[in-house]
Design a protein around this motif. Structure first.
Motif, PDB file in Angstrom:
ATOM      1  N   UNK A   1       0.648  -1.176  -0.034  1.00  0.00           N
ATOM      2  CA  UNK A   1      -0.005  -0.049   0.188  1.00  0.00           C
ATOM      3  C   UNK A   1       0.806   1.266   0.049  1.00  0.00           C
ATOM      4  N   UNK A   2       0.130   2.381  -0.112  1.00  0.00           N
ATOM      5  CA  UNK A   2       0.884   3.654  -0.127  1.00  0.00           C
ATOM      6  C   UNK A   2      -0.040   4.892   0.579  1.00  0.00           C
ATOM      7  N   UNK A   3       0.742   5.771   0.938  1.00  0.00           N
ATOM      8  CA  UNK A   3       0.169   6.940   1.493  1.00  0.00           C
ATOM      9  C   UNK A   3      -0.322   7.882   0.352  1.00  0.00           C
ATOM     10  N   UNK A   4      -1.266   8.856   0.769  1.00  0.00           N
ATOM     11  CA  UNK A   4      -1.712  10.002  -0.444  1.00  0.00           C
ATOM     12  C   UNK A   4      -0.383  10.467  -1.085  1.00  0.00           C
ATOM     13  N   UNK A   5       0.874  10.792  -0.177  1.00  0.00           N
ATOM     14  CA  UNK A   5       1.800  11.370  -0.864  1.00  0.00           C
ATOM     15  C   UNK A   5       2.630  10.426  -1.588  1.00  0.00           C
ATOM     16  N   UNK A   6       2.792   9.009  -1.262  1.00  0.00           N
ATOM     17  CA  UNK A   6       3.319   8.004  -1.998  1.00  0.00           C
ATOM     18  C   UNK A   6       2.724   8.140  -3.394  1.00  0.00           C
ATOM     19  N   UNK A   7       1.293   8.226  -3.513  1.00  0.00           N
ATOM     20  CA  UNK A   7       0.682   8.058  -4.530  1.00  0.00           C
ATOM     21  C   UNK A   7       1.214   9.137  -5.731  1.00  0.00           C
ATOM     22  N   UNK A   8       1.376  10.245  -5.197  1.00  0.00           N
ATOM     23  CA  UNK A   8       1.717  11.325  -6.149  1.00  0.00           C
ATOM     24  C   UNK A   8       3.264  10.985  -6.526  1.00  0.00           C
ATOM     25  N   UNK A   9       3.950  10.449  -5.553  1.00  0.00           N
ATOM     26  CA  UNK A   9       5.522  10.210  -5.861  1.00  0.00           C
ATOM     27  C   UNK A   9       5.457   9.086  -7.151  1.00  0.00           C
TER      28      UNK A   9
ATOM     29  N   UNK B   1       9.540   7.912  -9.948  1.00  0.00           N
ATOM     30  CA  UNK B   1       9.092   7.772  -8.496  1.00  0.00           C
ATOM     31  C   UNK B   1       9.084   6.425  -7.972  1.00  0.00           C
ATOM     32  N   UNK B   2       9.819   6.347  -6.726  1.00  0.00           N
ATOM     33  CA  UNK B   2      10.032   5.149  -6.240  1.00  0.00           C
ATOM     34  C   UNK B   2       9.455   5.524  -4.562  1.00  0.00           C
ATOM     35  N   UNK B   3       8.692   4.565  -4.074  1.00  0.00           N
ATOM     36  CA  UNK B   3       8.030   4.853  -2.829  1.00  0.00           C
ATOM     37  C   UNK B   3       9.120   4.389  -1.847  1.00  0.00           C
ATOM     38  N   UNK B   4       9.426   5.049  -1.227  1.00  0.00           N
ATOM     39  CA  UNK B   4      10.464   5.013  -0.062  1.00  0.00           C
ATOM     40  C   UNK B   4      10.064   4.410   1.176  1.00  0.00           C
TER      41      UNK B   4
ATOM     42  N   UNK C   1      -6.500   7.176 -15.076  1.00  0.00           N
ATOM     43  CA  UNK C   1      -6.051   6.261 -14.162  1.00  0.00           C
ATOM     44  C   UNK C   1      -6.326   6.521 -12.839  1.00  0.00           C
ATOM     45  N   UNK C   2      -6.838   5.843 -12.033  1.00  0.00           N
ATOM     46  CA  UNK C   2      -7.281   6.291 -10.506  1.00  0.00           C
ATOM     47  C   UNK C   2      -6.765   5.309  -9.770  1.00  0.00           C
ATOM     48  N   UNK C   3      -6.210   5.794  -8.520  1.00  0.00           N
ATOM     49  CA  UNK C   3      -5.402   4.882  -7.675  1.00  0.00           C
ATOM     50  C   UNK C   3      -6.183   5.004  -6.132  1.00  0.00           C
ATOM     51  N   UNK C   4      -6.453   3.898  -5.631  1.00  0.00           N
ATOM     52  CA  UNK C   4      -6.952   4.234  -4.357  1.00  0.00           C
ATOM     53  C   UNK C   4      -5.862   3.195  -3.531  1.00  0.00           C
ATOM     54  N   UNK C   5      -5.515   3.714  -2.521  1.00  0.00           N
ATOM     55  CA  UNK C   5      -4.368   2.859  -1.483  1.00  0.00           C
ATOM     56  C   UNK C   5      -4.493   3.176  -0.212  1.00  0.00           C
ATOM     57  N   UNK C   6      -4.130   2.344   0.735  1.00  0.00           N
ATOM     58  CA  UNK C   6      -3.798   2.480   2.146  1.00  0.00           C
ATOM     59  C   UNK C   6      -2.609   1.975   2.528  1.00  0.00           C
ATOM     60  N   UNK C   7      -1.831   2.508   3.268  1.00  0.00           N
ATOM     61  CA  UNK C   7      -0.598   1.803   3.778  1.00  0.00           C
ATOM     62  C   UNK C   7      -0.649   0.483   4.581  1.00  0.00           C
ATOM     63  N   UNK C   8      -0.026  -0.379   4.249  1.00  0.00           N
ATOM     64  CA  UNK C   8      -0.099  -1.740   4.609  1.00  0.00           C
ATOM     65  C   UNK C   8      -1.572  -2.505   4.429  1.00  0.00           C
ATOM     66  N   UNK C   9      -2.481  -2.016   3.431  1.00  0.00           N
ATOM     67  CA  UNK C   9      -3.702  -2.449   3.143  1.00  0.00           C
ATOM     68  C   UNK C   9      -3.803  -2.891   1.901  1.00  0.00           C
ATOM     69  N   UNK C  10      -2.981  -2.698   1.006  1.00  0.00           N
ATOM     70  CA  UNK C  10      -3.071  -2.807  -0.235  1.00  0.00           C
ATOM     71  C   UNK C  10      -3.470  -1.864  -1.314  1.00  0.00           C
ATOM     72  N   UNK C  11      -3.533  -1.972  -2.634  1.00  0.00           N
ATOM     73  CA  UNK C  11      -3.675  -0.914  -3.735  1.00  0.00           C
ATOM     74  C   UNK C  11      -4.549  -1.210  -4.695  1.00  0.00           C
ATOM     75  N   UNK C  12      -5.337  -0.358  -5.187  1.00  0.00           N
ATOM     76  CA  UNK C  12      -6.333  -0.755  -6.259  1.00  0.00           C
ATOM     77  C   UNK C  12      -6.335   0.377  -7.496  1.00  0.00           C
ATOM     78  N   UNK C  13      -5.850  -0.089  -8.609  1.00  0.00           N
ATOM     79  CA  UNK C  13      -5.640   0.782  -9.865  1.00  0.00           C
ATOM     80  C   UNK C  13      -6.764   0.519 -10.709  1.00  0.00           C
ATOM     81  N   UNK C  14      -7.350   1.599 -11.182  1.00  0.00           N
ATOM     82  CA  UNK C  14      -8.472   1.537 -12.205  1.00  0.00           C
ATOM     83  C   UNK C  14      -8.107   2.276 -13.421  1.00  0.00           C
ATOM     84  N   UNK C  15      -8.580   1.479 -14.442  1.00  0.00           N
ATOM     85  CA  UNK C  15      -8.137   2.300 -15.764  1.00  0.00           C
ATOM     86  C   UNK C  15      -9.620   2.270 -16.333  1.00  0.00           C
TER      87      UNK C  15
END
Length: 753
Positions: free
Chosen positions: A663-671, A677-680, A708-722
């Motif tokens: 998963x990613x934080x909102x800041x990580x999504x932009x990065x 961009x690499x999520x640190x 392209x839309x991204x919904x993600x929570x850190x440690x909970x996974x990610x969903x990417x929609x096209x």
């Protein structure tokens, strides 16, 4: 003609008589010999002749030395060769070999017997050498052994290098203090008593057309006797290691026997070249001096140069034609030298006349500058006066302050000295903006008003103008502040364009420099892994597969970089057609099954078989799906799940990838959406990647008018929609539902996760 006019006529041509005398003296003392030899060489190169074929060269070449396996050769070898050649019908056999020293007595006797059997048809060489005896030079004649001379004719094979070290001339007879011997060429040509003492060898004869046989072949009898019958033969050394090599024109270095054959061919082909008598050259030079010299005064420099070149070219052509048709060499360099000396003398006289005209013009300009100075010094605007030649006549004090230069520094300079962009000539009347060059190197912008003045031509007797001339008055005003602002904006734009161009050029260069070796690495790794070059041990197989995997990963990363760069530069064009998105999703799902299984990840594919086709580029849409699935699998932990779904939401078609990864934080999504961009995070650093997957997927989606839309929570996974809008959809026949392992096929859209 009156005496005075005759005197003027003679005085007018007197310089050219002097030039003739100088050139004639240099010619008679041999000053042009070296250059004339080079010109003669060029004529040889322009023509080519075949040898007559009446003489066969038997060569002591490197192959013969190797085959016979002994050196020096026993003289019975030469006896055997002589017997074989005469038996084959040779009319005469000549040797270019030193037989002056004794060898094995039996071998010497064998050769002497063979010479006796030749019945006078053998020719042996003599050498004339310069030695020093008691401090004085003496000529020594080196002759064959006495027992060999009895039954053979003698001929000299001496040659005399010219001044440049090459062999050009051949003497018919060589005279020593006690002996006189005909040359080998004269002997073979049956011209020992010709009407001329020497001649130049015709190097237009091609040495490659001389018939030749190997000494070893003749000794072994491996030759066709018909090649010898009725012909003369010369036996000599051509192997480089034997040292008989001579510098020649045209062909650089030739073996001594080949030079002797060329001299012989020059005689039998009537190509023995002689030099024209000196008086012929002197007559030609004299008439050229009195004919062309005075005419150069009347012609312009361009016409004079054209005539001079034409005369020289014609003279060269005539000399070439004469040498080609009859063996006579006409000197060319003295005539060319005289013509261009006359031309140069006429140019010097023109320079003297021009110097006078320049002086008169400078005085006129001085008066004009004094007049204009009193007019322009009183104005507050900068004024520059430019003449018809584009040169600055004067600047006023205001212009001096504007340019930072004194008037005497600017006078006589081209306008470009102050206005760097004025090389194309003066602009038309009116107001324009220009960049001024200050004396200290700085520049400033100014508004310039230009006025044209007409100056009538002078009636002075030295005036040659037929048209009026123009002068220009430039009035300048400083607008530096405004232009600096514009220049800063323009500079920023140019830097951006240059940076973009540099990036494109870099990527284009790297595309060639990296893809080619990478494809080679991958290809050879696949060959080694398949065992095509032999079985590998376990450790080698492991290393080869690591190389193959790394190469493929690096090639994929670089392809992503190039794709992003091409999209940003607008160089990517979509090849659009009706695309079955379901087929792409299911195919990509199958291609990632092994990778997911290796990471103990459950990979599910859920599609709606009733989805319409998408209007787009099949390859680019497959890239989008592959990048999203690759990211999901890469960032999902062991035991996790990745779900691929293609369904209908309202009027749109949606493809989504859902994972249970880091998963990613909102800041990580932009990065992550930014290029490279690499999520640190700890898990992200475990995996390699260029950081271009999401960037490329988003750009390709936007090229299809999607989002392209991204919904993600850190440690909970990610969903990417096209999401593909309705204007991108095309109606299609309903699919036949099917289910395969790891694939769920439904007749209606699946709910969004």
């Amino acid at each position: 003609m009156t005496p005075k006019s005759a005197q003027r006529h003679i005085l007018k041509r007197l310089p050219h008589f002097v030039l003739f005398g100088l050139v004639a003296a240099v010619y008679l003392f041999g000053g042009f010999a070296f250059l004339d030899d080079k010109v003669t060489d060029s004529r040889y190169r322009l023509s080519s002749r075949d040898a007559s074929g009446s003489l066969v060269l038997v060569v002591m070449d490197a192959a013969s030395i190797r085959d016979l396996e002994v050196w020096p050769w026993p003289r019975n070898y030469y006896a055997d060769v002589l017997d074989r050649l005469l038996a084959a019908g040779a009319t005469r056999v000549a040797f270019d070999i030193d037989f002056s020293s004794r060898s094995n007595p039996d071998a010497d006797a064998t050769l002497a017997d063979a010479l006796a059997r030749s019945d006078g048809r053998a020719v042996l060489p003599v050498f004339q050498q310069i030695t020093s005896e008691n401090g004085e030079a003496a000529t020594v004649v080196t002759m064959p052994l006495g027992q060999l001379v009895t039954h053979a004719a003698l001929a000299s094979i001496n040659v005399q290098p010219s001044a440049d070290g090459t062999i050009r001339e051949m003497w018919m007879t060589f005279q020593s203090d006690e002996h006189a011997f005909p040359s080998m060429a004269a002997t073979l040509a049956d011209l020992p008593y010709a009407s001329f003492d020497s001649f130049d060898i015709d190097y237009s004869i091609d040495p490659g057309t001389i018939p030749a046989l190997s000494f070893a072949d003749v000794l072994a009898g491996r030759f066709d006797p018909s090649l010898i019958a009725g012909r003369q033969v010369l036996i000599g050394a051509t192997a480089v290691e034997l040292g008989d090599q001579l510098a020649t024109p045209v062909y650089s270095v030739l073996p001594g026997p080949v030079v002797q054959v060329l001299a012989y061919e020059s005689l039998v082909l009537n190509r023995a070249i002689r030099h024209a008598p000196p008086y012929v050259t002197l007559i030609v030079l004299f008439f050229a001096a009195i004919a062309f010299g005075p005419l150069f005064y009347k012609w312009s420099w361009a016409i004079g140069l054209a005539v001079g070149v034409g005369v020289c070219a014609t003279a060269y052509g005539i000399a070439f034609l004469i040498q080609y048709l009859v063996p006579v060499n006409l000197p060319f360099v003295p005539l060319a030298f005289l013509v261009f000396l006359s031309y140069g003398f006429s140019i010097l006289k023109r320079i003297d006349r021009q110097a006078l005209r320049i002086f008169v013009q400078s005085m006129t300009d001085l008066h004009r500058r004094q007049l204009m100075k009193s007019v322009v010094d009183s104005t507050s605007d900068g004024i520059v006066i430019v003449n018809h030649e584009g040169k600055i006549d004067a600047i006023n004090p205001a212009a001096e302050a504007l340019f930072g230069a004194k008037s005497n520094e600017a006078q006589g300079q081209q306008l470009s000295w102050l206005l760097p962009n004025s090389d194309d000539g003066m602009p038309e009347n009116g107001t324009t903006e220009v960049t001024l060059q200050r004396a200290d190197g700085s520049t400033l912008s100014a508004e310039v008003n230009i006025s044209r003045l007409k100056l009538k031509s002078s009636r002075h007797r030295l005036e040659r103008r037929t048209e009026d001339r123009d002068k220009f008055v430039l009035t300048l005003r400083d607008i530096t502040a405004r232009k600096e602002t514009e220049a800063a904006r323009q500079k920023a734009m140019e830097e951006a364009i240059a940076a973009n161009r540099a990036k494109s050029e870099f990527l284009a260069a790297m595309g060639h420099e990296l893809r080619t070796p990478l494809n080679g690495i991958i290809g050879f790794s696949e060959v080694l892994d398949a065992g095509l070059y032999g079985e590998l041990n376990e450790k080698q197989v492991e290393c080869v597969r690591d190389i193959l995997q790394s190469g493929r990963r690096l090639l994929g990363t670089f392809n992503d970089i190039l794709d992003v760069a091409q999209i940003e530069s607008g160089k990517v064009e979509l090849r659009e057609d009706e695309v079955d998105l379901v087929e792409i999703v299911e195919s990509c799902g199958r291609s990632f099954e092994d990778r997911a299984a290796d990471g103990e990840i459950e990979l599910r594919t859920v599609t709606d078989n009733g989805l319409p086709y998408v209007w787009g580029d099949r390859q680019r849409l497959r890239q989008v799906v592959q990048h999203l699935v690759s990211n999901a699998v890469k960032f999902t932990n062991e035991g996790g799940q990745v779900t691929l779904m293609a369904n209908r939401e309202g009027g749109d078609v949606v493809f989504s990838v859902t994972d249970t990864g880091i998963g990613m934080t909102p800041e990580d999504v932009e990065k992550a959406l930014a290029p490279f961009g690499q999520v640190d995070s700890r898990l992200a650093r475990k995996y390699e990647g260029s950081g271009l997957g999401l960037t490329l997927a988003r750009k390709l989606t936007e090229m299809h008018n999607g989002r392209l839309e991204i919904a993600s929570k850190e440690g909970r996974g990610t969903k990417v929609r096209v999401v593909f809008p309705q204007d991108r959809l095309r109606p299609t026949p309903e699919r036949r539902a099917s289910t395969s392992p790891g694939t769920d096929a439904t007749a209606s859209p699946s709910p969004a996760a």
